[in-house]
Motif scaffolding. Structure first.
Motif, PDB file in Angstrom:
ATOM      1  N   ASN A 111     -51.366 -31.768  -9.091  1.00  0.00           N
ATOM      2  CA  ASN A 111     -50.644 -31.579 -10.530  1.00  0.00           C
ATOM      3  C   ASN A 111     -51.414 -32.368 -11.630  1.00  0.00           C
ATOM      4  O   ASN A 111     -51.456 -32.129 -12.957  1.00  0.00           O
ATOM      5  N   ALA A 112     -51.910 -33.577 -11.184  1.00  0.00           N
ATOM      6  CA  ALA A 112     -52.329 -34.724 -12.023  1.00  0.00           C
ATOM      7  C   ALA A 112     -53.729 -34.036 -12.694  1.00  0.00           C
ATOM      8  O   ALA A 112     -54.318 -34.283 -13.909  1.00  0.00           O
ATOM      9  N   GLY A 113     -54.115 -32.821 -12.100  1.00  0.00           N
ATOM     10  CA  GLY A 113     -55.401 -32.491 -12.476  1.00  0.00           C
ATOM     11  C   GLY A 113     -56.867 -33.015 -12.135  1.00  0.00           C
ATOM     12  O   GLY A 113     -56.842 -33.702 -11.129  1.00  0.00           O
ATOM     13  N   LYS A 114     -57.935 -32.587 -12.788  1.00  0.00           N
ATOM     14  CA  LYS A 114     -59.191 -33.005 -12.249  1.00  0.00           C
ATOM     15  C   LYS A 114     -59.933 -33.451 -13.556  1.00  0.00           C
ATOM     16  O   LYS A 114     -60.022 -32.746 -14.546  1.00  0.00           O
ATOM     17  N   GLU A 115     -60.512 -34.672 -13.417  1.00  0.00           N
ATOM     18  CA  GLU A 115     -61.462 -35.272 -14.623  1.00  0.00           C
ATOM     19  C   GLU A 115     -62.996 -34.450 -14.591  1.00  0.00           C
ATOM     20  O   GLU A 115     -63.233 -34.248 -13.762  1.00  0.00           O
TER      21      GLU A 115
ATOM     22  N   ALA B 125     -67.577 -41.585  -6.740  1.00  0.00           N
ATOM     23  CA  ALA B 125     -66.439 -42.747  -6.997  1.00  0.00           C
ATOM     24  C   ALA B 125     -66.678 -43.748  -5.868  1.00  0.00           C
ATOM     25  O   ALA B 125     -66.612 -43.199  -4.518  1.00  0.00           O
ATOM     26  N   VAL B 126     -66.583 -44.734  -6.318  1.00  0.00           N
ATOM     27  CA  VAL B 126     -66.769 -46.146  -5.495  1.00  0.00           C
ATOM     28  C   VAL B 126     -65.491 -46.611  -5.668  1.00  0.00           C
ATOM     29  O   VAL B 126     -64.993 -47.063  -6.661  1.00  0.00           O
ATOM     30  N   TYR B 127     -64.454 -46.746  -4.423  1.00  0.00           N
ATOM     31  CA  TYR B 127     -63.205 -47.087  -4.705  1.00  0.00           C
ATOM     32  C   TYR B 127     -63.022 -48.161  -3.623  1.00  0.00           C
ATOM     33  O   TYR B 127     -63.019 -47.913  -2.247  1.00  0.00           O
ATOM     34  N   GLY B 128     -62.678 -49.346  -3.872  1.00  0.00           N
ATOM     35  CA  GLY B 128     -62.635 -50.429  -2.849  1.00  0.00           C
ATOM     36  C   GLY B 128     -63.432 -51.867  -3.698  1.00  0.00           C
ATOM     37  O   GLY B 128     -63.973 -51.658  -4.591  1.00  0.00           O
TER      38      GLY B 128
ATOM     39  N   THR C  93     -74.978 -40.916 -10.139  1.00  0.00           N
ATOM     40  CA  THR C  93     -74.215 -41.999 -10.756  1.00  0.00           C
ATOM     41  C   THR C  93     -73.149 -42.634 -10.051  1.00  0.00           C
ATOM     42  O   THR C  93     -72.371 -41.700  -9.511  1.00  0.00           O
ATOM     43  N   LEU C  94     -73.123 -43.662  -9.454  1.00  0.00           N
ATOM     44  CA  LEU C  94     -72.040 -44.460  -8.997  1.00  0.00           C
ATOM     45  C   LEU C  94     -71.118 -45.046  -9.817  1.00  0.00           C
ATOM     46  O   LEU C  94     -71.727 -46.014 -10.794  1.00  0.00           O
ATOM     47  N   ILE C  95     -69.786 -44.649  -9.887  1.00  0.00           N
ATOM     48  CA  ILE C  95     -68.824 -44.968 -10.729  1.00  0.00           C
ATOM     49  C   ILE C  95     -67.624 -46.050  -9.954  1.00  0.00           C
ATOM     50  O   ILE C  95     -66.934 -45.413  -9.228  1.00  0.00           O
ATOM     51  N   SER C  96     -67.822 -47.241 -10.259  1.00  0.00           N
ATOM     52  CA  SER C  96     -66.631 -47.841  -9.441  1.00  0.00           C
ATOM     53  C   SER C  96     -65.373 -47.945 -10.215  1.00  0.00           C
ATOM     54  O   SER C  96     -65.094 -48.308 -11.407  1.00  0.00           O
TER      55      SER C  96
ATOM     56  N   GLU D  32     -55.054 -41.396 -14.006  1.00  0.00           N
ATOM     57  CA  GLU D  32     -56.610 -41.402 -14.124  1.00  0.00           C
ATOM     58  C   GLU D  32     -57.379 -41.494 -12.891  1.00  0.00           C
ATOM     59  O   GLU D  32     -58.240 -40.640 -12.785  1.00  0.00           O
ATOM     60  N   PHE D  33     -56.805 -42.083 -12.038  1.00  0.00           N
ATOM     61  CA  PHE D  33     -57.215 -42.312 -10.713  1.00  0.00           C
ATOM     62  C   PHE D  33     -57.329 -40.960  -9.995  1.00  0.00           C
ATOM     63  O   PHE D  33     -58.155 -40.565  -9.394  1.00  0.00           O
ATOM     64  N   ALA D  34     -56.136 -40.216  -9.913  1.00  0.00           N
ATOM     65  CA  ALA D  34     -56.014 -39.072  -9.271  1.00  0.00           C
ATOM     66  C   ALA D  34     -57.020 -38.052  -9.745  1.00  0.00           C
ATOM     67  O   ALA D  34     -57.885 -37.369  -9.147  1.00  0.00           O
ATOM     68  N   ARG D  35     -56.952 -37.822 -11.063  1.00  0.00           N
ATOM     69  CA  ARG D  35     -58.000 -37.107 -11.986  1.00  0.00           C
ATOM     70  C   ARG D  35     -59.226 -37.470 -11.537  1.00  0.00           C
ATOM     71  O   ARG D  35     -60.303 -36.353 -11.360  1.00  0.00           O
ATOM     72  N   PHE D  36     -59.894 -38.533 -11.531  1.00  0.00           N
ATOM     73  CA  PHE D  36     -61.303 -38.886 -11.080  1.00  0.00           C
ATOM     74  C   PHE D  36     -61.822 -38.637  -9.939  1.00  0.00           C
ATOM     75  O   PHE D  36     -62.770 -38.050  -9.701  1.00  0.00           O
ATOM     76  N   MET D  37     -60.714 -39.023  -8.820  1.00  0.00           N
ATOM     77  CA  MET D  37     -60.932 -38.604  -7.501  1.00  0.00           C
ATOM     78  C   MET D  37     -61.143 -37.341  -7.240  1.00  0.00           C
ATOM     79  O   MET D  37     -61.996 -36.763  -6.378  1.00  0.00           O
ATOM     80  N   ALA D  38     -60.248 -36.253  -7.915  1.00  0.00           N
ATOM     81  CA  ALA D  38     -60.334 -34.956  -7.878  1.00  0.00           C
ATOM     82  C   ALA D  38     -61.738 -34.404  -8.557  1.00  0.00           C
ATOM     83  O   ALA D  38     -62.341 -33.297  -8.022  1.00  0.00           O
TER      84      ALA D  38
END
Length: 376
Positions: free
Chosen positions: A219-223, A231-234, A255-258, A277-283
């Protein structure tokens, strides 16, 4: 630090509604951590969808707050935070506080005095590393083992010991406290082994709430991202892994986006993203690179290609999760051939993981239905 505490004084809570079917959920819901926030929110949403009036037990501790906020501002220690990043990390923390204020919360109580918390017919402990005696600031608090909680029944959902794997240290007080749980479910194989070794019980193996109840994430949607990005997460990735990922991305003009943390080897940084924002970006990302447990979870939720690398702190969690869902190929080891990274980041995991996740969802649903039906 005194000024910091005043600056980050949490906003007023949003108390849940009263009701005979009220459930209290005890977890790490105030961590400045995307995974901790979303697993708390998803579990609450899932229980509410089952007809329960679920709220998060609003524990407070000045000691824990100081440690949590210090870590949120200096996440890369021993590498100090850059001056220009400090403002971004502060903004990230503000966004988390705004998100916390929207959660359904009980009346606040001191974590050191859990018997002052309100009484619930049912208390669910978990998810997250609620039983990790090695956790640097939550480790050892008896409330997560049920100490002092006033409840008709005490159960665990997707609880984990994290990187704690010493059964001898668990025997004694903590083991006896765990015996007070009516039902126990865990989210990883290490925790299942510990429960078996120490208590002689077969704990149910269930999914992390984000995988079990992903609707709020969806439901948060998608960026909407103009070009291909990963997405670089960690943080604190191994040098060989950084080099391999950068070479892979540059060869493909990706493009790598941290997100959430600074990783200088990525092309871009988005440090101050909030939970939504995190949820939308990961989607919206093309793929995910991570060394975090919930980096893998969000990849699975969104059926995104992903590559993960182990760290000392999270190795058991990552290995157990990927083994459970059939995503072992997505774990990248030093010296692995380039084809393995190509496969991990080039193809969604769904065909391999969907049957196992579906089966685990059925088991997780059956467990929670039983727990709810048994509630007084």
């Amino acid at each position: 630090m005194t000024d910091l505490i005043r600056f980050f004084d949490p906003p007023p809570t949003n108390p849940g509604k009263a009701g005979s079917n009220k459930v209290g959920v005890l977890t790490f819901h105030r961590c400045i951590n995307y995974g901790s926030y979303w697993q708390a929110r998803c579990l609450i949403d899932g229980l509410q969808a089952m007809g329960m009036d679920a709220v998060l037990l609003e524990h407070r501790s000045a000691r824990v707050d100081r440690a949590e906020w210090r870590c949120a501002l200096q996440p890369l220690l021993p590498v100090p935070t850059r001056c220009d990043d400090l403002r971004l990390y502060k903004n990230k923390i503000r966004k988390f506080f705004d998100a916390f204020a929207e959660l359904p919360l009980s009346a606040p109580f001191p974590l050191e005095n859990p018997d002052s918390a309100e009484e619930f017919p049912l208390v669910v402990v978990g998810s997250d590393e609620v039983w990790n005696l090695r956790h640097p600031w939550y480790g050892g608090y008896g409330a997560f083992y049920g100490e002092g909680l006033r409840s008709g029944r005490l159960v665990a959902y997707a609880a984990t010991f994290g990187n704690f794997n010493a059964p001898d240290r668990l025997r004694g007080l903590r083991a006896e406290q765990l015996r007070s749980f009516s039902q126990i479910s865990v989210r990883d194989l290490n925790s299942k082994r510990l429960i078996k070794d120490v208590l002689g019980l077969d704990a149910e193996l269930v999914l992390d709430p984000c995988l079990q109840f992903p609707q709020a994430i969806s439901n948060a949607g998608k960026e909407e991202i103009a070009s291909a990005c990963v997405a670089v997460y960690g943080h604190s990735f191994a040098g060989w892994f950084q080099q391999a990922i950068r070479q892979w991305a540059d060869a493909r003009s990706i493009t790598l986006i941290s997100i959430g943390y600074r990783n200088d080897w990525a092309h871009e940084q988005w440090i101050d993203a909030g939970p939504e924002e995190f949820a939308r970006f990961m989607a919206g990302a093309t793929a995910v690179v991570t060394n975090f447990f919930h980096g893998c979870v969000f990849s699975l939720v969104n059926d995104k290609p992903f590559a993960c690398v182990l760290t000392d702190y999270r190795s058991s969690k990552l290995l157990d999760l990927t083994a459970m869902v059939g995503a072992g190929r997505n774990v990248i080891f030093e010296g692995a051939p380039p084809q393995r990274l190509d496969a991990a980041l080039g193809e969604p995991p769904g065909s391999a993981t969907f049957p196992r996740i579906t089966a685990l969802r059925r088991n997780s649903s059956a467990y929670l239905q039983y727990v709810v039906q048994q509630a007084p």
